[in-house]
Design a protein around this motif. Structure first.
Motif, PDB file in Angstrom:
ATOM      1  N   ALA A  70      12.238 -10.199  -8.036  1.00 39.99           N
ATOM      2  CA  ALA A  70      13.523  -9.680  -7.567  1.00 39.99           C
ATOM      3  C   ALA A  70      13.408  -8.210  -7.173  1.00 39.99           C
ATOM      4  CB  ALA A  70      14.585  -9.859  -8.650  1.00 39.99           C
ATOM      5  N   VAL A  71      12.606  -7.445  -7.914  1.00 37.33           N
ATOM      6  CA  VAL A  71      12.382  -6.042  -7.561  1.00 37.33           C
ATOM      7  C   VAL A  71      11.719  -5.931  -6.194  1.00 37.33           C
ATOM      8  CG1 VAL A  71      11.123  -3.947  -8.183  1.00 37.33           C
ATOM      9  CG2 VAL A  71      12.277  -5.271  -9.954  1.00 37.33           C
ATOM     10  N   ALA A  72      10.696  -6.735  -5.971  1.00 36.04           N
ATOM     11  CA  ALA A  72       9.997  -6.707  -4.688  1.00 36.04           C
ATOM     12  C   ALA A  72      10.920  -7.145  -3.550  1.00 36.04           C
ATOM     13  CB  ALA A  72       8.764  -7.601  -4.750  1.00 36.04           C
ATOM     14  N   ARG A  73      11.745  -8.146  -3.806  1.00 34.47           N
ATOM     15  CA  ARG A  73      12.682  -8.621  -2.778  1.00 34.47           C
ATOM     16  C   ARG A  73      13.691  -7.528  -2.422  1.00 34.47           C
ATOM     17  NH1 ARG A  73      14.666 -12.799  -5.299  1.00 34.47           N
ATOM     18  NH2 ARG A  73      16.517 -11.705  -6.050  1.00 34.47           N
ATOM     19  N   ASP A  74      14.198  -6.809  -3.427  1.00 38.81           N
ATOM     20  CA  ASP A  74      15.137  -5.708  -3.171  1.00 38.81           C
ATOM     21  C   ASP A  74      14.464  -4.604  -2.360  1.00 38.81           C
ATOM     22  OD1 ASP A  74      17.050  -7.079  -4.572  1.00 38.81           O
ATOM     23  OD2 ASP A  74      16.867  -5.886  -6.407  1.00 38.81           O
ATOM     24  N   PHE A  75      13.194  -4.344  -2.648  1.00 38.07           N
ATOM     25  CA  PHE A  75      12.435  -3.328  -1.917  1.00 38.07           C
ATOM     26  C   PHE A  75      12.371  -3.683  -0.429  1.00 38.07           C
ATOM     27  CE2 PHE A  75       8.076  -2.144  -0.429  1.00 38.07           C
ATOM     28  CZ  PHE A  75       8.233  -0.766  -0.414  1.00 38.07           C
ATOM     29  N   VAL A  76      12.017  -4.927  -0.125  1.00 39.21           N
ATOM     30  CA  VAL A  76      11.951  -5.373   1.262  1.00 39.21           C
ATOM     31  C   VAL A  76      13.331  -5.284   1.919  1.00 39.21           C
ATOM     32  CG1 VAL A  76      11.575  -7.394   2.744  1.00 39.21           C
ATOM     33  CG2 VAL A  76       9.941  -6.847   0.927  1.00 39.21           C
ATOM     34  N   ALA A  77      14.370  -5.694   1.192  1.00 38.80           N
ATOM     35  CA  ALA A  77      15.721  -5.687   1.758  1.00 38.80           C
ATOM     36  C   ALA A  77      16.181  -4.270   2.087  1.00 38.80           C
ATOM     37  CB  ALA A  77      16.691  -6.350   0.781  1.00 38.80           C
ATOM     38  N   VAL A  78      15.888  -3.321   1.204  1.00 37.83           N
ATOM     39  CA  VAL A  78      16.288  -1.935   1.455  1.00 37.83           C
ATOM     40  C   VAL A  78      15.569  -1.361   2.668  1.00 37.83           C
ATOM     41  CG1 VAL A  78      16.118   0.414   0.530  1.00 37.83           C
ATOM     42  CG2 VAL A  78      17.021  -1.416  -0.889  1.00 37.83           C
ATOM     43  N   LEU A  79      14.289  -1.639   2.797  1.00 44.14           N
ATOM     44  CA  LEU A  79      13.547  -1.148   3.959  1.00 44.14           C
ATOM     45  C   LEU A  79      14.114  -1.720   5.251  1.00 44.14           C
ATOM     46  CD1 LEU A  79       9.805  -1.203   2.815  1.00 44.14           C
ATOM     47  CD2 LEU A  79      11.455   0.656   2.669  1.00 44.14           C
ATOM     48  N   ARG A  80      14.436  -2.980   5.245  1.00 47.43           N
ATOM     49  CA  ARG A  80      15.007  -3.588   6.446  1.00 47.43           C
ATOM     50  C   ARG A  80      16.365  -3.003   6.778  1.00 47.43           C
ATOM     51  NH1 ARG A  80      13.511  -9.891   5.077  1.00 47.43           N
ATOM     52  NH2 ARG A  80      11.561  -9.999   6.251  1.00 47.43           N
ATOM     53  N   ALA A  81      17.187  -2.787   5.743  1.00 48.69           N
ATOM     54  CA  ALA A  81      18.559  -2.327   5.976  1.00 48.69           C
ATOM     55  C   ALA A  81      18.624  -0.864   6.390  1.00 48.69           C
ATOM     56  CB  ALA A  81      19.394  -2.551   4.710  1.00 48.69           C
ATOM     57  N   THR A  82      17.703  -0.049   5.885  1.00 49.07           N
ATOM     58  CA  THR A  82      17.788   1.393   6.114  1.00 49.07           C
ATOM     59  C   THR A  82      16.783   1.912   7.129  1.00 49.07           C
ATOM     60  OG1 THR A  82      16.225   1.887   4.309  1.00 49.07           O
ATOM     61  CG2 THR A  82      18.564   1.696   3.737  1.00 49.07           C
ATOM     62  N   GLY A  83      15.806   1.105   7.482  1.00 48.25           N
ATOM     63  CA  GLY A  83      14.784   1.574   8.405  1.00 48.25           C
ATOM     64  C   GLY A  83      13.804   2.559   7.790  1.00 48.25           C
ATOM     65  N   ARG A  84      13.739   2.610   6.475  1.00 50.09           N
ATOM     66  CA  ARG A  84      12.791   3.516   5.828  1.00 50.09           C
ATOM     67  C   ARG A  84      11.355   3.048   6.052  1.00 50.09           C
ATOM     68  NH1 ARG A  84      15.154   5.177  -0.125  1.00 50.09           N
ATOM     69  NH2 ARG A  84      17.338   4.665   0.258  1.00 50.09           N
ATOM     70  N   GLU A  85      10.429   3.996   5.949  1.00 50.53           N
ATOM     71  CA  GLU A  85       9.014   3.698   6.084  1.00 50.53           C
ATOM     72  C   GLU A  85       8.354   3.860   4.720  1.00 50.53           C
ATOM     73  OE1 GLU A  85       7.468   6.225   9.078  1.00 50.53           O
ATOM     74  OE2 GLU A  85       8.883   5.551  10.623  1.00 50.53           O
ATOM     75  N   ALA A  86       7.902   2.794   4.152  1.00 52.75           N
ATOM     76  CA  ALA A  86       7.291   2.858   2.817  1.00 52.75           C
ATOM     77  C   ALA A  86       6.426   1.639   2.603  1.00 52.75           C
ATOM     78  CB  ALA A  86       8.362   2.933   1.732  1.00 52.75           C
ATOM     79  N   TRP A  87       5.266   1.873   1.969  1.00 53.57           N
ATOM     80  CA  TRP A  87       4.401   0.772   1.577  1.00 53.57           C
ATOM     81  C   TRP A  87       4.561   0.459   0.097  1.00 53.57           C
ATOM     82  CZ3 TRP A  87       3.390  -1.132   5.907  1.00 53.57           C
ATOM     83  CH2 TRP A  87       2.951  -0.379   6.989  1.00 53.57           C
ATOM     84  N   HIS A  88       4.991   1.461  -0.680  1.00 55.86           N
ATOM     85  CA  HIS A  88       5.038   1.330  -2.140  1.00 55.86           C
ATOM     86  C   HIS A  88       6.429   1.641  -2.684  1.00 55.86           C
ATOM     87  CE1 HIS A  88       0.720   0.825  -2.616  1.00 55.86           C
ATOM     88  NE2 HIS A  88       0.521   1.846  -1.807  1.00 55.86           N
ATOM     89  N   LEU A  89       6.715   1.080  -3.840  1.00 59.36           N
ATOM     90  CA  LEU A  89       7.999   1.295  -4.496  1.00 59.36           C
ATOM     91  C   LEU A  89       8.204   2.768  -4.838  1.00 59.36           C
ATOM     92  CD1 LEU A  89      10.383  -0.472  -5.452  1.00 59.36           C
ATOM     93  CD2 LEU A  89       9.284  -0.582  -7.691  1.00 59.36           C
ATOM     94  N   ARG A  90       7.119   3.466  -5.179  1.00 56.48           N
ATOM     95  CA  ARG A  90       7.258   4.875  -5.547  1.00 56.48           C
ATOM     96  C   ARG A  90       7.790   5.736  -4.401  1.00 56.48           C
ATOM     97  NH1 ARG A  90       1.533   4.121  -5.199  1.00 56.48           N
ATOM     98  NH2 ARG A  90       0.629   5.209  -3.394  1.00 56.48           N
ATOM     99  N   ASP A  91       7.681   5.232  -3.165  1.00 58.48           N
ATOM    100  CA  ASP A  91       8.160   5.969  -2.012  1.00 58.48           C
ATOM    101  C   ASP A  91       9.658   5.796  -1.781  1.00 58.48           C
ATOM    102  OD1 ASP A  91       5.516   6.799  -1.468  1.00 58.48           O
ATOM    103  OD2 ASP A  91       5.124   4.905  -0.422  1.00 58.48           O
ATOM    104  N   VAL A  92      10.289   4.944  -2.585  1.00 57.28           N
ATOM    105  CA  VAL A  92      11.738   4.723  -2.501  1.00 57.28           C
ATOM    106  C   VAL A  92      12.307   4.986  -3.898  1.00 57.28           C
ATOM    107  CG1 VAL A  92      13.546   3.138  -1.737  1.00 57.28           C
ATOM    108  CG2 VAL A  92      11.249   2.940  -0.791  1.00 57.28           C
ATOM    109  N   PRO A  93      12.398   6.269  -4.313  1.00 57.44           N
ATOM    110  CA  PRO A  93      12.707   6.595  -5.710  1.00 57.44           C
ATOM    111  C   PRO A  93      14.053   6.075  -6.200  1.00 57.44           C
ATOM    112  CG  PRO A  93      12.759   8.557  -4.314  1.00 57.44           C
ATOM    113  CD  PRO A  93      12.152   7.471  -3.500  1.00 57.44           C
ATOM    114  N   ASP A  94      15.029   5.872  -5.298  1.00 54.42           N
ATOM    115  CA  ASP A  94      16.322   5.370  -5.772  1.00 54.42           C
ATOM    116  C   ASP A  94      16.254   3.913  -6.199  1.00 54.42           C
ATOM    117  OD1 ASP A  94      15.903   5.427  -2.877  1.00 54.42           O
ATOM    118  OD2 ASP A  94      17.709   4.214  -2.759  1.00 54.42           O
ATOM    119  N   LEU A  95      15.137   3.243  -5.911  1.00 51.23           N
ATOM    120  CA  LEU A  95      14.945   1.880  -6.405  1.00 51.23           C
ATOM    121  C   LEU A  95      14.180   1.853  -7.723  1.00 51.23           C
ATOM    122  CD1 LEU A  95      14.067  -0.207  -3.216  1.00 51.23           C
ATOM    123  CD2 LEU A  95      16.230  -0.105  -4.458  1.00 51.23           C
ATOM    124  N   VAL A  96      13.933   3.022  -8.293  1.00 53.07           N
ATOM    125  CA  VAL A  96      13.183   3.116  -9.550  1.00 53.07           C
ATOM    126  C   VAL A  96      14.082   3.751 -10.599  1.00 53.07           C
ATOM    127  CG1 VAL A  96      11.034   3.857 -10.638  1.00 53.07           C
ATOM    128  CG2 VAL A  96      11.083   3.422  -8.181  1.00 53.07           C
TER     129      VAL A  96
END
Length: 403
Positions: free
Chosen positions: A198-224
């Motif tokens: 579920a964490v990984a799925r949320d990560f993918v969903a956020v990248l798609r919705a916001t257009g952020r560029e990230a390969w790793h969860l650590r690059d999206v700190p609000d998801l941590v």
């Protein structure tokens, strides 16, 4: 060098990625100076005898005859012909090493190799996570770098700072750690794999919705978000070499094995093999009497050698980006540098492929010699530029660094 195109239909893209995910796979080969390279994902490092022999056969028939264990417990084949992808894929499918063409590069799962000493045997988690990952269409959009770690409670693979880490606890409990956080949250053990997904799925969903560029969860700190359980510092200690409770543990210099060495390993295993992120293998069913034969075949079978916790990238001649034949230089330096201290990694260029997690001695080729630095968190000391002849002494001094 740019990777070759995918051999399968395109998977769903994540918007906003500024560059292509160039991680090689078993179907998408990477062009290197010594030919094409294939990386075969082995979730949890788990291999049956038939699968291990199939990898050896592919290396000998299609490549340069060698197999490399990576820092994620996967296997790389080098020196492949660029047009061999279809045949390699067929060989892997035949033994169950390619359950999903569209997900093969996202099956990045490391697991404590055991075979004893933790709170749980995490192989069940590894198999469940792999099956559900491959069955989830959204998961094909993860990068080839996104990593899951399944720790049996001893803190070995938790030290790898994966994107999502599950840590087994006593009495069937489990903790979920995200990225490099020093806290975790309890999760029901029977729901641990679903929670990690579920964490990984949320990560993918956020990248798609916001257009952020990230390969790793650590690059999206609000998801941590912070967890409620404070975690200790993880030592990341690999299994000791030699006879261990429930089997044998061995390692290879730089993780590279010839076909003959690999077959000796399979023969000694007498069953399942578990490849480790420390470029070794645990053989749960092997008898102690097999150690002598493995040592004669070139495996490291006892602690205390200069090679302990020493790694290197491919270097010349295999990698055109390298400034030196780092493995040959590292071998000479290690024989003179003594043992003990921090992990050390030789790199041919600034990409530092395969370097360890945590603090480590960085030995970077400069073209005139090497630059030696203590790297990683709480890095200490200035960089020291040395010639090849001076590298051993500089490495020995840096490995003793404790501050």
């Amino acid at each position: 060098m740019p990777p070759t195109p995918d051999a399968t239909a395109p998977h769903p893209a994540v918007s906003g990625r500024g560059r292509e995910d160039a991680c090689p796979g078993a179907l998408r080969l990477h062009t290197a100076a010594d030919g094409a390279l294939a990386r075969v994902r082995l979730p949890g490092g788990l291999l049956t005898e038939d699968q291990a022999l199939a990898l050896a056969g592919a290396a000998e028939s299609l490549g340069d005859g060698h197999l490399e264990i990576t820092s994620r417990g996967n296997v790389q084949l080098r020196g492949l012909a660029s047009e061999c992808g279809a045949e390699l894929g067929g060989r892997l499918r035949a033994v169950g090493l390619l359950p999903s063409d569209t997900h093969e590069r996202v099956r990045n799962i490391v697991a404590s190799p055991g075979p004893a000493g933790g709170f749980a045997d995490v192989r069940a988690w590894a198999r469940e996570l792999d099956a559900k990952l491959c069955a989830s269409p959204w998961a094909a959009a993860l990068s080839g770098k996104f990593l899951f770690a399944l720790d049996d409670g001893r803190g070995d693979v938790a030290a790898l700072n994966a994107d999502v880490t599950l840590i087994a606890g006593p009495d069937g409990s489990a903790l979920l750690r995200l990225a490099r956080a020093d806290t975790a949250r309890p999760v029901p053990a029977e729901r641990a794999v679903d929670t990690a997904l579920a964490v990984a799925r949320d990560f993918v969903a956020v990248l798609r919705a916001t257009g952020r560029e990230a390969w790793h969860l650590r690059d999206v700190p609000d998801l941590v978000p912070p967890g409620s359980v404070k975690l200790p510092a993880f030592a990341g200690t690999p299994p000791p070499l030699g006879a261990v409770p429930g089997g044998l543990s061995v390692a290879l210099r730089f993780g590279s094995a010839s076909g003959a060495q690999w077959r000796a390993l399979v023969d000694a295993a007498e069953g399942e093999l578990r490849l480790t992120p420390w470029r070794g293998a645990v053989l749960p069913a092997a008898a102690p009497g097999r150690l002598a034969g493995l040592a004669a075949a070139g495996f490291r079978t006892a602690p205390g050698a200069a090679w302990e916790r020493a790694t290197a990238c491919t270097g010349l001649p295999g990698c055109g980006s390298s400034r030196a034949d780092v493995r040959a230089d590292a071998a000479r330096a290690l024989e003179a540098a003594g043992t003990g201290g921090l992990p050390v990694h030789w790199s041919g260029c600034e990409r530092r492929c395969g370097h360890p997690a945590g603090r480590w001695v960085d030995v970077l080729a400069t073209g005139q010699g090497y630059r030696v630095t203590v790297n990683g968190p709480a890095a200490a000391g200035a960089a020291v530029d040395v010639t090849n002849e001076e590298t051993a002494e500089a490495v020995a001094e840096a490995r003793r660094t404790t501050k």
